[in-house]
Design a protein around this motif. Structure first.
Motif, mmCIF file in Angstrom:
data_model
loop_
_atom_site.group_PDB
_atom_site.id
_atom_site.type_symbol
_atom_site.label_atom_id
_atom_site.label_comp_id
_atom_site.label_asym_id
_atom_site.label_seq_id
_atom_site.Cartn_x
_atom_site.Cartn_y
_atom_site.Cartn_z
ATOM 1 N N TRP A 36 0.969 -1.212 -0.093
ATOM 2 C CA TRP A 36 0.057 -0.030 0.056
ATOM 3 C C TRP A 36 0.931 1.186 -0.045
ATOM 4 N N PHE A 37 0.411 2.119 -0.992
ATOM 5 C CA PHE A 37 1.198 3.593 -0.974
ATOM 6 C C PHE A 37 0.292 4.643 -0.817
ATOM 7 N N ARG A 38 0.610 5.773 -0.634
ATOM 8 C CA ARG A 38 -0.345 6.765 -0.502
ATOM 9 C C ARG A 38 0.317 8.085 -1.193
ATOM 10 N N GLN A 39 -0.511 9.000 -1.628
ATOM 11 C CA GLN A 39 0.010 10.182 -2.534
ATOM 12 C C GLN A 39 -0.940 11.450 -1.910
ATOM 13 N N ARG A 45 4.571 9.768 -4.131
ATOM 14 C CA ARG A 45 3.791 8.747 -3.584
ATOM 15 C C ARG A 45 5.096 8.118 -2.507
ATOM 16 N N GLU A 46 4.207 7.783 -1.506
ATOM 17 C CA GLU A 46 5.108 7.161 -0.193
ATOM 18 C C GLU A 46 4.782 5.777 0.150
ATOM 19 N N PHE A 47 5.744 5.065 0.438
ATOM 20 C CA PHE A 47 5.264 3.947 1.258
ATOM 21 C C PHE A 47 4.530 3.913 2.398
ATOM 22 N N TYR A 93 -4.822 6.571 -1.813
ATOM 23 C CA TYR A 93 -4.106 5.344 -1.316
ATOM 24 C C TYR A 93 -4.130 4.283 -2.359
ATOM 25 N N THR A 105 10.170 -1.233 -0.508
ATOM 26 C CA THR A 105 9.271 0.254 -0.203
ATOM 27 C C THR A 105 9.304 1.302 -1.128
ATOM 28 N N PRO A 107 8.259 2.793 -4.968
ATOM 29 C CA PRO A 107 7.087 2.428 -5.840
ATOM 30 C C PRO A 107 7.849 1.855 -7.231
ATOM 31 N N TYR A 110 7.641 -1.924 -7.806
ATOM 32 C CA TYR A 110 6.191 -2.734 -7.808
ATOM 33 C C TYR A 110 5.434 -2.654 -9.404
ATOM 34 N N TRP A 113 -0.373 -1.783 -10.359
ATOM 35 C CA TRP A 113 -1.072 -0.612 -9.535
ATOM 36 C C TRP A 113 -2.414 -0.679 -9.645
#
Length: 123
Positions: A36-39, A45-47, A93, A105, A107, A110, A113
């Motif tokens: 799961w990442f979020r921006q 975008r962060e882990f 997310y 960790t 992006p 991966y 998405w």
């Protein structure tokens, strides 16, 4: 065709909880690392969290003790339980998957998405 579809986002007050789901299709993701990442607006975008199989997990320091990642391999689904939410958790997310053998960790590690789900935490 591989697809990751997130759900469960929404608006919640600070201190509240949300549970995000990520439904995978197009192949079996049992051996894949799910992350799961979020921006947030204007930020990279962060882990947030990742899980390999069902026992190996990693979390960003900012969410340790508040968020829990899990998965149901049989249902090709991953989850992110978010408790004690803070306004700074507000972001889109994203669910992601990688065939790499270790929990990553970045992006760039991966391959797949989802489209993202909005989480908004009001103060």
């Amino acid at each position: 065709q591989v697809q990751l579809v997130e759900s469960g986002g929404g608006l919640v007050q600070a201190g509240g909880s949300l549970r995000l789901s990520c439904a995978a299709s197009g192949r079996t993701f049992g051996s894949y690392v799910m992350g799961w990442f979020r921006q947030a607006p204007g930020k990279e975008r962060e882990f947030v969290a990742a899980i390999r199989w069902s026992v190996s997990t990693d979390y960003a320091d900012s969410v340790k003790g508040r968020f829990t990642i899990s998965r149901d391999i049989a249902k090709n689904t991953a989850f992110l339980q978010m408790n004690s939410l803070k306004p700074e958790d507000t972001a889109v997310y994203y669910c992601a998957a990688t065939s790499r053998l270790r929990v990553g960790t970045a992006p760039s590690e991966y391959e797949y998405w989802g489209q993202g789900t909005q989480v908004t935490v009001s103060s």
